[in-house]
Scaffold this motif. Structure first.
Motif, short mmCIF file in Angstrom:
data_model
loop_
_atom_site.label_atom_id
_atom_site.label_comp_id
_atom_site.label_asym_id
_atom_site.label_seq_id
_atom_site.Cartn_x
_atom_site.Cartn_y
_atom_site.Cartn_z
N ARG A 11 0.83 -1.20 0.00
CA ARG A 11 0.00 0.00 0.00
C ARG A 11 0.87 1.26 0.00
NH1 ARG A 11 -2.26 -0.54 6.12
NH2 ARG A 11 -2.11 -2.73 5.46
N PRO A 12 0.38 2.36 -0.55
CA PRO A 12 1.14 3.61 -0.56
C PRO A 12 1.12 4.28 0.81
CG PRO A 12 -0.99 3.94 -1.61
CD PRO A 12 -0.89 2.48 -1.31
N VAL A 13 2.29 4.74 1.22
CA VAL A 13 2.46 5.43 2.51
C VAL A 13 3.26 6.70 2.25
CG1 VAL A 13 3.33 5.28 4.87
CG2 VAL A 13 2.48 3.21 3.72
N MET A 14 2.72 7.85 2.63
CA MET A 14 3.45 9.11 2.48
C MET A 14 3.91 9.58 3.85
SD MET A 14 2.33 12.75 0.73
CE MET A 14 2.38 12.05 -0.93
N LEU A 15 5.19 9.99 3.93
CA LEU A 15 5.80 10.40 5.18
C LEU A 15 5.97 11.91 5.20
CD1 LEU A 15 8.59 7.67 5.33
CD2 LEU A 15 6.20 7.50 6.05
N ALA A 67 -2.97 13.34 -3.76
CA ALA A 67 -3.84 12.95 -4.87
C ALA A 67 -3.04 12.28 -5.98
CB ALA A 67 -4.58 14.17 -5.41
N LYS A 68 -1.84 12.77 -6.23
CA LYS A 68 -0.99 12.17 -7.26
C LYS A 68 -0.64 10.74 -6.91
CE LYS A 68 3.53 12.76 -9.49
NZ LYS A 68 4.78 13.57 -9.52
N LEU A 69 -0.25 10.50 -5.66
CA LEU A 69 0.09 9.14 -5.23
C LEU A 69 -1.15 8.24 -5.28
CD1 LEU A 69 2.25 7.23 -4.17
CD2 LEU A 69 1.77 8.07 -1.85
N HIS A 70 -2.28 8.80 -4.91
CA HIS A 70 -3.55 8.06 -5.00
C HIS A 70 -3.83 7.65 -6.44
CE1 HIS A 70 -7.97 8.01 -5.60
NE2 HIS A 70 -7.99 7.39 -4.44
N ASP A 71 -3.64 8.57 -7.36
CA ASP A 71 -3.91 8.28 -8.77
C ASP A 71 -2.91 7.27 -9.34
OD1 ASP A 71 -6.00 10.06 -8.66
OD2 ASP A 71 -4.91 11.71 -9.60
N THR A 73 -1.34 4.88 -7.77
CA THR A 73 -1.46 3.54 -7.19
C THR A 73 -2.88 2.99 -7.26
OG1 THR A 73 -1.86 4.45 -4.98
CG2 THR A 73 0.43 4.01 -5.61
N GLY A 74 -3.85 3.88 -7.45
CA GLY A 74 -5.23 3.44 -7.42
C GLY A 74 -5.73 3.08 -6.04
N GLU A 75 -4.99 3.54 -5.01
CA GLU A 75 -5.35 3.22 -3.63
C GLU A 75 -5.34 4.49 -2.78
OE1 GLU A 75 -3.52 -0.28 -1.78
OE2 GLU A 75 -2.36 -0.50 -3.63
N THR A 76 -6.13 4.45 -1.71
CA THR A 76 -6.05 5.54 -0.74
C THR A 76 -4.70 5.47 -0.02
OG1 THR A 76 -7.28 4.13 0.79
CG2 THR A 76 -8.52 5.86 -0.37
N VAL A 77 -4.24 6.61 0.47
CA VAL A 77 -2.88 6.76 0.96
C VAL A 77 -2.86 6.82 2.48
CG1 VAL A 77 -0.83 8.24 0.91
CG2 VAL A 77 -2.27 8.02 -1.14
N PRO A 97 -10.82 13.29 2.80
CA PRO A 97 -10.84 11.93 3.33
C PRO A 97 -10.94 10.86 2.23
CG PRO A 97 -12.93 13.03 3.73
CD PRO A 97 -11.97 14.08 3.25
N ASP A 98 -11.40 11.26 1.05
CA ASP A 98 -11.49 10.32 -0.05
C ASP A 98 -10.12 9.85 -0.54
OD1 ASP A 98 -11.40 13.14 -0.87
OD2 ASP A 98 -11.32 12.36 -2.92
N LEU A 99 -9.06 10.60 -0.20
CA LEU A 99 -7.71 10.24 -0.62
C LEU A 99 -6.94 9.45 0.43
CD1 LEU A 99 -6.54 13.69 -2.10
CD2 LEU A 99 -7.48 11.74 -3.37
N VAL A 100 -7.44 9.42 1.65
CA VAL A 100 -6.64 8.95 2.80
C VAL A 100 -7.21 7.66 3.38
CG1 VAL A 100 -5.79 9.56 5.09
CG2 VAL A 100 -5.99 11.33 3.32
N ARG A 101 -6.32 6.70 3.53
CA ARG A 101 -6.70 5.42 4.15
C ARG A 101 -6.69 5.52 5.67
NH1 ARG A 101 -4.79 -0.65 2.59
NH2 ARG A 101 -5.33 -1.69 4.55
#
Length: 206
Positions: A11-15, A67-71, A73-77, A97-101
């Motif tokens: 899954r994508p994780v942004m720090l 949003a870029k990372l979401h797009d 990967t196709g997954e919430t971040v 919240p639509d972008l964030v897991r």
């Protein structure tokens, strides 16, 4: 201890780094999470010079990065923020919240008076913010509200720079609070903090 952490699922994780820090300060965490099997990336916005900017163009830039990372990967971040970075992660989760897991904050004093720190004067000097400005107060209240996504607050009584008790809100519905033993400086590379983050990502309770 680090080697026993659950493996990642890609899954994508942004720090998000703390005040005046950049992605370089998060490099050990990024490498660790990538080794576990996550797609961990930096925020890509240079040094973090304060939360004031998130109310304007800089906030838009941060949301655009998520949003870029979401797009891609196709997954919430999942957002992992240290200190001020955690406060900004909560801002993004409230606004999009639509972008964030989920959100994981580490030593982030979002749940109380910012003067309950040893660095609030330096914060004002570095950022140009006044803690009593109406806009700053309103934004602080927004960030402290319960999040619409799963949230974890990692905090320490021995923080030393901020009051650890305002780095979590026990009455926030659904918030998971994890206490570690660490000072504020360098908390993002402490094995106990890294293990706590990995356990949250892996759905492990210790």
């Amino acid at each position: 201890m680090l080697a026993t952490a659950p493996k990642g699922d890609g899954r994508p994780v942004m720090l998000l780094p703390g005040l005046v820090n950049s992605d370089r300060s998060m490099a050990p965490m990024r490498r660790y999470l990538n080794r576990l099997g996550y797609r961990a990336v930096g925020w890509g916005l240079g040094r973090n010079f304060g939360a004031r900017a998130i109310g304007g163009a800089e906030g838009d830039r941060l949301i655009a990065q998520v949003a870029k990372l979401h797009d891609e990967t196709g997954e919430t971040v999942t957002l992992v923020g240290v200190s001020l970075g955690g406060i900004m992660a909560r801002f993004v989760a409230h606004r999009r919240p639509d972008l964030v897991r989920e959100v994981i904050t580490v030593a982030s004093p979002y749940a109380g008076d910012p003067r309950a720190t040893r660095v609030w004067r330096q914060f004002q000097w570095l950022t140009g913010e006044r803690l009593d400005d109406a806009g700053v107060v309103a934004r602080r209240r927004e960030i402290a509200r319960p999040l619409p996504v799963p949230a974890t607050a990692i905090w320490s009584r021995s923080d030393g720079l901020v009051n650890g008790l305002i780095c979590r809100a026990p009455d926030e519905p659904g918030l998971r609070c994890i206490e570690i033993r660490s000072g504020h400086l360098g908390v993002q590379i402490r094995p106990q903090a890294l293990c706590a983050i990995a356990d949250v990502l892996g759905g492990v309770a210790r």
